[in-house]
Design an enzyme around this catalytic site. Structure first.
Site, PDB file in Angstrom:
ATOM      1  N   GLU A 251      15.114 -11.822  23.650  1.00 47.77           N
ATOM      2  CA  GLU A 251      16.462 -11.572  23.154  1.00 47.77           C
ATOM      3  C   GLU A 251      17.411 -11.342  24.326  1.00 47.77           C
ATOM      4  O   GLU A 251      17.141 -10.512  25.195  1.00 47.77           O
ATOM      5  CB  GLU A 251      16.469 -10.327  22.262  1.00 47.77           C
ATOM      6  CG  GLU A 251      17.863  -9.929  21.800  1.00 47.77           C
ATOM      7  CD  GLU A 251      18.037  -8.419  21.681  1.00 47.77           C
ATOM      8  OE1 GLU A 251      18.948  -7.998  20.950  1.00 47.77           O
ATOM      9  OE2 GLU A 251      17.289  -7.663  22.331  1.00 47.77           O
TER      10      GLU A 251
ATOM     11  N   ASP B 265      21.579   5.426  23.971  1.00 50.76           N
ATOM     12  CA  ASP B 265      20.895   6.683  24.271  1.00 50.76           C
ATOM     13  C   ASP B 265      19.379   6.509  24.358  1.00 50.76           C
ATOM     14  O   ASP B 265      18.628   7.476  24.294  1.00 50.76           O
ATOM     15  CB  ASP B 265      21.243   7.753  23.229  1.00 50.76           C
ATOM     16  CG  ASP B 265      20.776   7.390  21.822  1.00 50.76           C
ATOM     17  OD1 ASP B 265      20.322   6.248  21.608  1.00 50.76           O
ATOM     18  OD2 ASP B 265      20.868   8.266  20.921  1.00 50.76           O
TER      19      ASP B 265
ATOM     20  N   ASN C 232      20.727   3.335  30.841  1.00 49.25           N
ATOM     21  CA  ASN C 232      20.211   3.358  29.470  1.00 49.25           C
ATOM     22  C   ASN C 232      20.969   2.404  28.551  1.00 49.25           C
ATOM     23  O   ASN C 232      22.198   2.270  28.650  1.00 49.25           O
ATOM     24  CB  ASN C 232      20.303   4.768  28.879  1.00 49.25           C
ATOM     25  CG  ASN C 232      19.371   5.747  29.551  1.00 49.25           C
ATOM     26  OD1 ASN C 232      18.567   5.372  30.396  1.00 49.25           O
ATOM     27  ND2 ASN C 232      19.484   7.011  29.174  1.00 49.25           N
TER      28      ASN C 232
ATOM     29  N   LYS D 138      17.506  -8.921  28.769  1.00 46.52           N
ATOM     30  CA  LYS D 138      18.639  -8.787  29.690  1.00 46.52           C
ATOM     31  C   LYS D 138      18.635  -7.438  30.397  1.00 46.52           C
ATOM     32  O   LYS D 138      19.261  -7.283  31.461  1.00 46.52           O
ATOM     33  CB  LYS D 138      19.950  -8.968  28.907  1.00 46.52           C
ATOM     34  CG  LYS D 138      21.198  -8.974  29.769  1.00 46.52           C
ATOM     35  CD  LYS D 138      22.437  -9.293  28.956  1.00 46.52           C
ATOM     36  CE  LYS D 138      22.839  -8.149  28.067  1.00 46.52           C
ATOM     37  NZ  LYS D 138      24.165  -8.352  27.445  1.00 46.52           N
ATOM     38  N   HIS D 139      17.935  -6.468  29.849  1.00 44.37           N
ATOM     39  CA  HIS D 139      18.010  -5.098  30.339  1.00 44.37           C
ATOM     40  C   HIS D 139      16.773  -4.661  31.117  1.00 44.37           C
ATOM     41  O   HIS D 139      16.568  -3.472  31.341  1.00 44.37           O
ATOM     42  CB  HIS D 139      18.257  -4.158  29.163  1.00 44.37           C
ATOM     43  CG  HIS D 139      19.499  -4.495  28.403  1.00 44.37           C
ATOM     44  ND1 HIS D 139      20.762  -4.335  28.939  1.00 44.37           N
ATOM     45  CD2 HIS D 139      19.679  -5.038  27.167  1.00 44.37           C
ATOM     46  CE1 HIS D 139      21.669  -4.750  28.058  1.00 44.37           C
ATOM     47  NE2 HIS D 139      21.037  -5.175  26.989  1.00 44.37           N
TER      48      HIS D 139
ATOM     49  N   ASP E   3      12.043  -7.966  23.206  1.00 44.08           N
ATOM     50  CA  ASP E   3      13.355  -7.385  22.965  1.00 44.08           C
ATOM     51  C   ASP E   3      14.050  -7.062  24.288  1.00 44.08           C
ATOM     52  O   ASP E   3      13.410  -6.686  25.268  1.00 44.08           O
ATOM     53  CB  ASP E   3      13.173  -6.101  22.148  1.00 44.08           C
ATOM     54  CG  ASP E   3      14.477  -5.465  21.742  1.00 44.08           C
ATOM     55  OD1 ASP E   3      15.208  -6.069  20.943  1.00 44.08           O
ATOM     56  OD2 ASP E   3      14.773  -4.355  22.237  1.00 44.08           O
TER      57      ASP E   3
ATOM     58  N   ASP F 222      15.359   4.787  29.087  1.00 41.29           N
ATOM     59  CA  ASP F 222      15.148   3.522  29.778  1.00 41.29           C
ATOM     60  C   ASP F 222      13.954   3.621  30.726  1.00 41.29           C
ATOM     61  O   ASP F 222      13.933   4.453  31.637  1.00 41.29           O
ATOM     62  CB  ASP F 222      16.405   3.141  30.562  1.00 41.29           C
ATOM     63  CG  ASP F 222      16.426   1.686  30.944  1.00 41.29           C
ATOM     64  OD1 ASP F 222      16.451   0.835  30.043  1.00 41.29           O
ATOM     65  OD2 ASP F 222      16.407   1.391  32.162  1.00 41.29           O
TER      66      ASP F 222
ATOM     67  N   ARG G  22       7.922 -12.023  20.713  1.00 36.19           N
ATOM     68  CA  ARG G  22       9.372 -12.015  20.893  1.00 36.19           C
ATOM     69  C   ARG G  22       9.691 -10.743  21.649  1.00 36.19           C
ATOM     70  O   ARG G  22       9.445  -9.639  21.161  1.00 36.19           O
ATOM     71  CB  ARG G  22      10.084 -12.060  19.545  1.00 36.19           C
ATOM     72  CG  ARG G  22      11.627 -12.060  19.637  1.00 36.19           C
ATOM     73  CD  ARG G  22      12.170 -10.659  19.635  1.00 36.19           C
ATOM     74  NE  ARG G  22      13.634 -10.616  19.484  1.00 36.19           N
ATOM     75  CZ  ARG G  22      14.347  -9.508  19.485  1.00 36.19           C
ATOM     76  NH1 ARG G  22      13.750  -8.329  19.639  1.00 36.19           N
ATOM     77  NH2 ARG G  22      15.647  -9.539  19.341  1.00 36.19           N
TER      78      ARG G  22
ATOM     79  N   ASN H  52       3.172   5.142   2.818  1.00 36.23           N
ATOM     80  CA  ASN H  52       4.605   5.403   2.913  1.00 36.23           C
ATOM     81  C   ASN H  52       4.859   6.780   3.524  1.00 36.23           C
ATOM     82  O   ASN H  52       4.145   7.739   3.207  1.00 36.23           O
ATOM     83  CB  ASN H  52       5.258   5.337   1.528  1.00 36.23           C
ATOM     84  CG  ASN H  52       5.257   3.934   0.965  1.00 36.23           C
ATOM     85  OD1 ASN H  52       5.197   2.963   1.721  1.00 36.23           O
ATOM     86  ND2 ASN H  52       5.322   3.812  -0.350  1.00 36.23           N
TER      87      ASN H  52
ATOM     88  N   ASN I 262       0.841  -1.191   0.000  1.00 33.65           N
ATOM     89  CA  ASN I 262       0.000   0.000   0.000  1.00 33.65           C
ATOM     90  C   ASN I 262       0.881   1.248   0.000  1.00 33.65           C
ATOM     91  O   ASN I 262       1.224   1.779   1.057  1.00 33.65           O
ATOM     92  CB  ASN I 262      -0.917   0.010   1.220  1.00 33.65           C
ATOM     93  CG  ASN I 262      -1.810   1.236   1.279  1.00 33.65           C
ATOM     94  OD1 ASN I 262      -1.954   1.952   0.284  1.00 33.65           O
ATOM     95  ND2 ASN I 262      -2.405   1.490   2.431  1.00 33.65           N
TER      96      ASN I 262
END
Length: 318
Positions: free
Chosen positions: A294, A233, A230, A269-270, A266, A236, A264, A70, A66
Site C-alpha cells: 500500500e 499516533d 509516527n 511508504k512509511h 501495509d 512506529d 499485502r 466473539n 463461530n
C-alpha cells in the site's frame, strides 16, 4: 512447394498434439505437470497473480461462523451498527462460505483477508467514541492470531479449505507499527506493546532498546518524515534495530509456513526502502509468494517525483 509446406505443418502439429496426449498414458515417466503448465490461477502458482480475481474480505464484517470466539463486553456489537466495534466475522465464517461455493460462483480465485495477527484488546476513546482493533491494524503480537478471528488451527483450516477449492489466500501484514501510544501517558491503550509469541519484547515509553522511533507524528512533508516519524499516533517501529529486523523475518516465515499464497504489505511508504528490500529477500529465499504493498497518497503528501525535483543536484566535477 506451398502445398508441401502446408502438409508439413499439419503433420508436425498432429504429431505434437498426439505426443502431448500420449504423454500422460503411453509415457508414464512424464508427469502431467511436465507437459501442461499450471494456469496462473492454480494454487500451486504462488507468484504470478496476473489473471487472478482477488476478492478483499474485511474479515470481521463478513460472516460469523463461530459465535464462541466473539469478544466479550464493550468490544462487541452483535447488530454491527457500531462500526468501531467487532461484530463477529471470523475464519470459520469464511470457511463456510468457501464450502458453499460462494466465492467459486463469483469466479474468485484469491481471497485477501484482514491481518490475522493478535491485536490489542483495549478500547480507545477518540472524541467520545470507543474504538477497537476490529480492522486488524493495531497489532501486539505478529506470531499469534487474533482470537476474534480464530486459532492457528482455524487459520490452517481456512488455507486448506480455500486450496481445495482452488482459491489462494493473501494476508494483510502491517510491520510498520504496533498500536496507538503516547510517550507521556503509559496508560493510554497498551502503550504500543510488542510481544513475541506471548513474551513481551518492548513498550513505547522508556524504550531504552530503541525498538521504536520517537520523533513525533509525521506531517508527510517529505518521504523521510513519513518513514522516521509516527503515522498519526501509532508506535512506529525501528526496522534498523537488529531485534526488530529478526522479529519480522521470523514472524512472516511463520505465516508462510501456514501455506499462504500472497502478502499485502501495509504502509510501505512509511518504512525504509533498504529494510523492505532485505525483508523481501528473506521472504523469497524462504518461500516466494506474490507480494504487493500500500502506498497511500493524499494531495498534501510528498511524492518520490517531488522529492527528486526539489533536491539540489551535486556540483559538477572539476
Amino acid at each position: 512447394w506451398i502445398t508441401m509446406f502446408k502438409l508439413t505443418k499439419r503433420v508436425l502439429l498432429s504429431a505434437t498434439l498426439t505426443l502431448g496426449l500420449m504423454a500422460g498414458s503411453a509415457f508414464p515417466f512424464l508427469t502431467t505437470a511436465s507437459v501442461f503448465a499450471d494456469p496462473d490461477t492454480a494454487v500451486t502458482n504462488k507468484q504470478n497473480f496476473s489473471t487472478d480475481v482477488i476478492y478483499q474480505v474485511f474479515t470481521v464484517r463478513f460472516a460469523d461462523g463461530n459465535p464462541a470466539n466473539n469478544p466479550a463486553g464493550g468490544a462487541y456489537d452483535a447488530s454491527c451498527s457500531n462500526l468501531k466495534l467487532y461484530c463477529g466475522g471470523d475464519w470459520q465464517g469464511l470457511i463456510d462460505k468457501i464450502n458453499d461455493n460462494y466465492f467459486t460462483d463469483l469466479g474468485v480465485t484469491a481471497l485477501w483477508i484482514s491481518q490475522p495477527v493478535e491485536n490489542i484488546y483495549s478500547l480507545i476513546n477518540y472524541s467520545g467514541v470507543n474504538h477497537t482493533a476490529y480492522h486488524g491494524y493495531w497489532a501486539r503480537d505478529f506470531k499469534k492470531t487474533n482470537p476474534a478471528f480464530g486459532t492457528m488451527t482455524d487459520f490452517k483450516n481456512l488455507v486448506d479449505t480455500a486450496h481445495a477449492k482452488d482459491i489462494k489466500i493473501i494476508i494483510d501484514f502491517a510491520p510498520n507499527h504496533t498500536s496507538p501510544a503516547m510517550e507521556t501517558d503509559t496508560s493510554f491503550a497498551e502503550n504500543g506493546r510488542l510481544y513475541d509469541n506471548g513474551t513481551l519484547v518492548g513498550v513505547y515509553t522508556n524504550d531504552t532498546n530503541q525498538y521504536f522511533h520517537h520523533n513525533g507524528g509525521s506531517d508527510f512533508s517529505t518521504l523521510e518524515n513519513g518513514i522516521y516519524k509516527n503515522l498519526y499516533d501509532l508506535a512506529d517501529l525501528n526496522h534498523n534495530n537488529g531485534t526488530i529486523d529478526t522479529y519480522f523475518k521470523d514472524a512472516i516465515k511463520q505465516w508462510l509456513d501456514m501455506g499462504i499464497d500472497g502478502i499485502r504489505v501495509d504502509a510501505v511508504k512509511h518504512m525504509p526502502m533498504g529494510w523492505q528490500k532485505n525483508w523481501m529477500s528473506s521472504i523469497y529465499t524462504h518461500q516466494p509468494v506474490f507480494t504487493f504493498g500500500e502506498w497511500f497518497l493524499m494531495l498534501t503528501h510528498a511524492t518520490p517525483a517531488a522529492a527528486a525535483a526539489s533536491s539540489t543536484p551535486p556540483p559538477p566535477c572539476p
